[in-house]
Enzyme design. Structure first.
Site, PDB file in Angstrom:
ATOM      1  N   ASN A   9       0.868  -1.172   0.000  1.00 57.52           N
ATOM      2  CA  ASN A   9       0.000   0.000   0.000  1.00 57.52           C
ATOM      3  C   ASN A   9       0.909   1.226   0.000  1.00 57.52           C
ATOM      4  O   ASN A   9       1.457   1.593   1.033  1.00 57.52           O
ATOM      5  CB  ASN A   9      -0.901  -0.032   1.248  1.00 57.52           C
ATOM      6  CG  ASN A   9      -1.767   1.209   1.349  1.00 57.52           C
ATOM      7  OD1 ASN A   9      -1.815   2.026   0.438  1.00 57.52           O
ATOM      8  ND2 ASN A   9      -2.455   1.337   2.477  1.00 57.52           N
ATOM      9  N   TRP A  10       1.056   1.834  -1.170  1.00 55.99           N
ATOM     10  CA  TRP A  10       1.971   2.978  -1.267  1.00 55.99           C
ATOM     11  C   TRP A  10       1.375   4.250  -0.663  1.00 55.99           C
ATOM     12  O   TRP A  10       2.061   5.252  -0.528  1.00 55.99           O
ATOM     13  CB  TRP A  10       2.351   3.224  -2.734  1.00 55.99           C
ATOM     14  CG  TRP A  10       3.355   2.261  -3.287  1.00 55.99           C
ATOM     15  CD1 TRP A  10       3.949   1.206  -2.647  1.00 55.99           C
ATOM     16  CD2 TRP A  10       3.895   2.279  -4.616  1.00 55.99           C
ATOM     17  NE1 TRP A  10       4.833   0.569  -3.496  1.00 55.99           N
ATOM     18  CE2 TRP A  10       4.815   1.203  -4.715  1.00 55.99           C
ATOM     19  CE3 TRP A  10       3.700   3.080  -5.736  1.00 55.99           C
ATOM     20  CZ2 TRP A  10       5.529   0.923  -5.889  1.00 55.99           C
ATOM     21  CZ3 TRP A  10       4.399   2.813  -6.907  1.00 55.99           C
ATOM     22  CH2 TRP A  10       5.310   1.738  -6.982  1.00 55.99           C
ATOM     23  N   LYS A  11       0.084   4.207  -0.350  1.00 54.98           N
ATOM     24  CA  LYS A  11      -0.588   5.397   0.193  1.00 54.98           C
ATOM     25  C   LYS A  11      -0.301   6.598  -0.715  1.00 54.98           C
ATOM     26  O   LYS A  11      -0.229   6.439  -1.920  1.00 54.98           O
ATOM     27  CB  LYS A  11      -0.168   5.627   1.649  1.00 54.98           C
ATOM     28  CG  LYS A  11      -0.409   4.363   2.482  1.00 54.98           C
ATOM     29  CD  LYS A  11      -0.316   4.582   3.967  1.00 54.98           C
ATOM     30  CE  LYS A  11      -0.543   3.252   4.688  1.00 54.98           C
ATOM     31  NZ  LYS A  11      -0.514   3.402   6.155  1.00 54.98           N
ATOM     32  N   HIS A 101      -9.848   0.905   4.508  1.00 53.94           N
ATOM     33  CA  HIS A 101      -8.606   1.167   5.243  1.00 53.94           C
ATOM     34  C   HIS A 101      -8.907   2.126   6.397  1.00 53.94           C
ATOM     35  O   HIS A 101      -9.735   3.030   6.264  1.00 53.94           O
ATOM     36  CB  HIS A 101      -7.551   1.759   4.313  1.00 53.94           C
ATOM     37  CG  HIS A 101      -6.196   1.803   4.945  1.00 53.94           C
ATOM     38  ND1 HIS A 101      -5.836   2.786   5.846  1.00 53.94           N
ATOM     39  CD2 HIS A 101      -5.148   0.963   4.845  1.00 53.94           C
ATOM     40  CE1 HIS A 101      -4.595   2.548   6.258  1.00 53.94           C
ATOM     41  NE2 HIS A 101      -4.158   1.452   5.682  1.00 53.94           N
ATOM     42  N   GLU A 103      -7.418   4.577   7.519  1.00 54.67           N
ATOM     43  CA  GLU A 103      -7.230   6.004   7.218  1.00 54.67           C
ATOM     44  C   GLU A 103      -8.437   6.563   6.473  1.00 54.67           C
ATOM     45  O   GLU A 103      -8.807   7.728   6.640  1.00 54.67           O
ATOM     46  CB  GLU A 103      -5.927   6.189   6.422  1.00 54.67           C
ATOM     47  CG  GLU A 103      -4.712   5.992   7.332  1.00 54.67           C
ATOM     48  CD  GLU A 103      -3.446   5.538   6.621  1.00 54.67           C
ATOM     49  OE1 GLU A 103      -3.392   5.610   5.376  1.00 54.67           O
ATOM     50  OE2 GLU A 103      -2.516   5.094   7.323  1.00 54.67           O
ATOM     51  N   GLU A 174      -5.833  -5.142  10.413  1.00 54.16           N
ATOM     52  CA  GLU A 174      -4.879  -4.059  10.646  1.00 54.16           C
ATOM     53  C   GLU A 174      -5.269  -3.296  11.910  1.00 54.16           C
ATOM     54  O   GLU A 174      -6.091  -2.366  11.848  1.00 54.16           O
ATOM     55  CB  GLU A 174      -4.888  -3.092   9.456  1.00 54.16           C
ATOM     56  CG  GLU A 174      -4.434  -3.706   8.146  1.00 54.16           C
ATOM     57  CD  GLU A 174      -3.824  -2.659   7.240  1.00 54.16           C
ATOM     58  OE1 GLU A 174      -2.688  -2.867   6.788  1.00 54.16           O
ATOM     59  OE2 GLU A 174      -4.462  -1.625   6.997  1.00 54.16           O
ATOM     60  N   GLY A 180       1.733   2.316  10.845  1.00 51.84           N
ATOM     61  CA  GLY A 180       2.656   3.430  10.733  1.00 51.84           C
ATOM     62  C   GLY A 180       3.314   3.837  12.030  1.00 51.84           C
ATOM     63  O   GLY A 180       3.910   4.905  12.123  1.00 51.84           O
ATOM     64  N   SER A 220       2.858  -1.966  10.500  1.00 48.76           N
ATOM     65  CA  SER A 220       4.294  -1.957  10.796  1.00 48.76           C
ATOM     66  C   SER A 220       4.984  -3.276  10.460  1.00 48.76           C
ATOM     67  O   SER A 220       5.904  -3.705  11.165  1.00 48.76           O
ATOM     68  CB  SER A 220       4.540  -1.557  12.255  1.00 48.76           C
ATOM     69  OG  SER A 220       4.057  -0.236  12.493  1.00 48.76           O
ATOM     70  N   GLY A 242       4.669   1.379   4.956  1.00 49.10           N
ATOM     71  CA  GLY A 242       6.007   1.971   4.920  1.00 49.10           C
ATOM     72  C   GLY A 242       7.082   1.068   4.336  1.00 49.10           C
ATOM     73  O   GLY A 242       7.908   1.509   3.525  1.00 49.10           O
TER      74      GLY A 242
HETATM   75  P1  PGA Z   1       2.330   0.339   7.693  1.00 49.27           P
HETATM   76  O1  PGA Z   1       0.906   0.540   6.981  1.00 49.27           O
HETATM   77  O2  PGA Z   1       2.908  -0.933   7.144  1.00 49.27           O
HETATM   78  O3  PGA Z   1       3.122   1.563   7.291  1.00 49.27           O
HETATM   79  O4  PGA Z   1       2.083   0.257   9.147  1.00 49.27           O
HETATM   80  C1  PGA Z   1       0.058  -0.552   6.769  1.00 49.27           C
HETATM   81  C2  PGA Z   1      -1.232  -0.099   6.184  1.00 49.27           C
HETATM   82  O5  PGA Z   1      -1.706   0.997   6.538  1.00 49.27           O
HETATM   83  O6  PGA Z   1      -1.830  -0.786   5.353  1.00 49.27           O
END
Ligand code: PGA
Length: 287
Positions: A9-11, A101, A103, A174, A180, A220, A242
């Site tokens: 997931n490059w966000k 997600h 976010e 998640e 993150g 993470s 990340g």
């Molecule tokens: P992260 O993000 O690996 O940076 O914790 C995971 C995600 O939000 O899918």
């Protein structure tokens, strides 16, 4: 047997030229690994919307990795300024889409539309990667299963049973507090929730669907901890933020899921990672 799945997931990271470079490097890395590993995991990359269009341009004949979007609107078309629909994604070769997600739920208030998005994705032959996870407050209150169960019920409400039985659901556990933050869940804690999720899928769609559904851990994930998650019986892969941004690091995750690293000695569990190769670690908000 469920094929492991490693999803990036490059966000909201990378520009068009950067993504082109990384797509090409990833394809090269995967091609090299095909020659070494008996079987690779399914690999999915979810770049920001504009960079989805690179995929058919760079790989007109297909690629070793699949393309995923980070979101999709729940209607197929209409007056929805700024939104992107499932048919717009599929023509670009998108096969997967992240739905729900944390976010999106937290920052864009999308909790209520997750079920409709999942149904729309399936209707258009997209495989939804349905994200669920509890907040730190819910975990501390002992309400992890209640929170995840409620999200699952809403997300799966309109899923056709045939789609579930055919293994067209991917569910990513998640925990919000692990995303993150550098503070991943323990494999045991993640396994407990993954087992709960599989039981919920079984309850709703039957044992065959539960057996076919892939459950990922996200939050993470790095090459240092992925092996622990993959060793758990109900965890079939990872959704990685990340640590997916650096292609070399991401390929090490692929190696771990393939069982045997292509370019390093086997059985070190990925623990030889140099600190500099760990984007997203060390507590920064990477995503
Ligand atoms: P992260 O993000 O690996 O940076 O914790 C995971 C995600 O939000 O899918």
């Amino acid at each position: 047997m469920r094929t492991p799945l490693i999803a990036a997931n490059w966000k909201m990271h990378k520009t068009w030229p950067e993504a082109a470079t990384d797509f090409t490097a990833l394809e090269g890395g995967l091609a090299a690994r095909k020659a070494v590993h008996a079987a690779l995991p399914d690999v999915v990359v979810c770049p920001p919307y504009p960079m989805l269009a690179l995929y058919p341009l760079l790989f007109p004949g297909g690629a070793s990795f699949a393309l995923g979007a980070q979101n999709v609107h729940h209607e197929a078309s209409g007056a929805y300024t700024g939104e992107v629909s499932a048919p717009m994604l599929t023509v670009l070769g998108v096969a997967y889409v992240i739905v729900g997600h944390s976010e999106r739920r937290r920052d864009f208030g999308e909790d209520a539309v997750v079920g409709a998005k999942v149904a729309r994705a399936l209707e258009h032959d997209l495989t939804p990667i349905v994200c669920v996870g509890e907040t730190l407050d819910a975990r501390r209150a002992g309400e992890t299963e209640a929170a995840v169960g409620a999200q699952l019920a809403a997300a799966l409400a309109a899923v056709p049973p045939e789609a579930a039985a055919a293994g067209r659901l991917v569910i990513a556990y998640e925990p919000v507090w692990a995303i993150g933050t550098g503070a991943a869940a323990t494999p045991e804690a993640a396994q407990a929730v993954a087992r709960f999720i599989r039981a919920e899928v079984a309850e709703r769609f039957g044992a065959q669907a539960a057996e076919a559904t892939r459950i990922l851990y996200g939050g993470s994930v790095t090459a240092d901890n992925l092996g622990g998650f993959l060793a758990e019986p109900d965890i079939d892969g990872a959704l990685v933020g990340g640590a997916s941004l650096d292609v070399r690091h991401f390929l090490r995750l692929v190696d771990l899921a393939a069982g045997r690293p292509a370019d390093r000695p086997a059985h070190d569990g990925g623990r030889t990672a140099a600190a500099g190769e760990r984007p997203g670690a060390a507590g920064e908000r990477s995503g």
